[in-house]
Design a protein around this motif. Sequence first.
Motif, PDB file in Angstrom:
ATOM      1  N   ASP A  46      36.621  32.546  50.704  1.00  0.00           N
ATOM      2  CA  ASP A  46      36.439  32.866  49.281  1.00  0.00           C
ATOM      3  C   ASP A  46      37.636  32.476  48.416  1.00  0.00           C
ATOM      4  O   ASP A  46      37.691  32.811  47.242  1.00  0.00           O
ATOM      5  N   GLY A  47      38.629  31.791  49.008  1.00  0.00           N
ATOM      6  CA  GLY A  47      39.804  31.385  48.260  1.00  0.00           C
ATOM      7  C   GLY A  47      40.939  32.382  48.288  1.00  0.00           C
ATOM      8  O   GLY A  47      41.999  32.132  47.713  1.00  0.00           O
ATOM      9  N   GLY A  48      40.748  33.491  48.963  1.00  0.00           N
ATOM     10  CA  GLY A  48      41.793  34.499  49.089  1.00  0.00           C
ATOM     11  C   GLY A  48      42.554  34.361  50.394  1.00  0.00           C
ATOM     12  O   GLY A  48      42.577  33.279  51.005  1.00  0.00           O
ATOM     13  N   TYR A  49      43.128  35.474  50.829  1.00  0.00           N
ATOM     14  CA  TYR A  49      43.935  35.476  52.047  1.00  0.00           C
ATOM     15  C   TYR A  49      43.676  36.762  52.823  1.00  0.00           C
ATOM     16  O   TYR A  49      43.319  37.792  52.245  1.00  0.00           O
ATOM     17  N   VAL A  50      43.895  36.687  54.135  1.00  0.00           N
ATOM     18  CA  VAL A  50      43.918  37.881  54.965  1.00  0.00           C
ATOM     19  C   VAL A  50      45.273  37.908  55.664  1.00  0.00           C
ATOM     20  O   VAL A  50      45.724  36.899  56.204  1.00  0.00           O
ATOM     21  N   LEU A  51      45.938  39.058  55.588  1.00  0.00           N
ATOM     22  CA  LEU A  51      47.243  39.258  56.194  1.00  0.00           C
ATOM     23  C   LEU A  51      47.115  40.335  57.259  1.00  0.00           C
ATOM     24  O   LEU A  51      46.349  41.293  57.094  1.00  0.00           O
ATOM     25  N   ALA A  52      47.871  40.207  58.331  1.00  0.00           N
ATOM     26  CA  ALA A  52      47.813  41.209  59.391  1.00  0.00           C
ATOM     27  C   ALA A  52      49.182  41.378  60.037  1.00  0.00           C
ATOM     28  O   ALA A  52      49.968  40.441  60.115  1.00  0.00           O
ATOM     29  N   THR A  70      43.241  39.876  50.292  1.00  0.00           N
ATOM     30  CA  THR A  70      43.590  39.639  48.897  1.00  0.00           C
ATOM     31  C   THR A  70      42.657  38.605  48.279  1.00  0.00           C
ATOM     32  O   THR A  70      41.951  37.883  48.983  1.00  0.00           O
ATOM     33  N   ASN A  71      42.723  38.498  46.967  1.00  0.00           N
ATOM     34  CA  ASN A  71      42.044  37.399  46.284  1.00  0.00           C
ATOM     35  C   ASN A  71      42.984  36.200  46.222  1.00  0.00           C
ATOM     36  O   ASN A  71      44.083  36.221  46.793  1.00  0.00           O
ATOM     37  N   GLY A  72      42.609  35.176  45.522  1.00  0.00           N
ATOM     38  CA  GLY A  72      43.408  33.965  45.456  1.00  0.00           C
ATOM     39  C   GLY A  72      44.727  34.118  44.723  1.00  0.00           C
ATOM     40  O   GLY A  72      45.633  33.290  44.879  1.00  0.00           O
ATOM     41  N   ASP A  73      44.866  35.182  43.929  1.00  0.00           N
ATOM     42  CA  ASP A  73      46.113  35.455  43.224  1.00  0.00           C
ATOM     43  C   ASP A  73      46.991  36.449  43.970  1.00  0.00           C
ATOM     44  O   ASP A  73      48.028  36.884  43.448  1.00  0.00           O
ATOM     45  N   GLY A  74      46.567  36.838  45.176  1.00  0.00           N
ATOM     46  CA  GLY A  74      47.356  37.760  45.978  1.00  0.00           C
ATOM     47  C   GLY A  74      47.155  39.225  45.668  1.00  0.00           C
ATOM     48  O   GLY A  74      47.846  40.076  46.229  1.00  0.00           O
ATOM     49  N   ASP A  75      46.198  39.544  44.788  1.00  0.00           N
ATOM     50  CA  ASP A  75      45.919  40.947  44.491  1.00  0.00           C
ATOM     51  C   ASP A  75      45.156  41.569  45.652  1.00  0.00           C
ATOM     52  O   ASP A  75      44.169  41.005  46.141  1.00  0.00           O
TER      53      ASP A  75
END
Length: 197
Positions: A46-52, A70-75
Amino acid sequence: MKTRILLFVGILILCSNLFAQPDSLWSHTYGGHVTDWCNAVQATADGGYVLAGKTQSFGAGSDDVWMVKTNGDGDSLWSRSFGGSSTEDCAAVLQTADGGYALAGHTSSFGAGASDMWLVKTDAVGDSLWSRTYGGNHDEWCNAMLQNEDGGFLLAGRTSTYDAGWNDMWLIKVNENGDSLWSQRYGGSGLDECMSI
């Protein structure tokens, strides 16, 4: 002389561009009042990120696996913690073919030994669907993971239960439900560990 000056100016411009600091688009912090780590990140469909990684701020134990989407802006859109009363850590995360997520690391709360490899499968909003542990009486850690075309996973790290020396590399193939299909160890009399796959 004019050519030499232009060449010198051109080299200065090129060097200044090579060593210039890139412009930051945004930065975000995620966490609570204690200590929280990020060990892995992946861009999502979706253009965002997953952090773990792991968290001491949230969860059930001293260190729990922590995932932030997060979304693509890191929110931050949502976060989830996984673990028990002891320590857990996540070393690898990926978005799976079904749109969910897989997290791989180690757990000291569940399993057969002091710490076992741990694989957690979630749905698209991070709710746990299942988890599996892999290991014996001593320590096993997972440092890397990938999803195969058949929907299963390869996990790689180290074992001190099934080793020939101090620790050996350990590779496990599991199916799409996390059931172990086979495992192989690689190493000699010293310390061996797999960090990527």
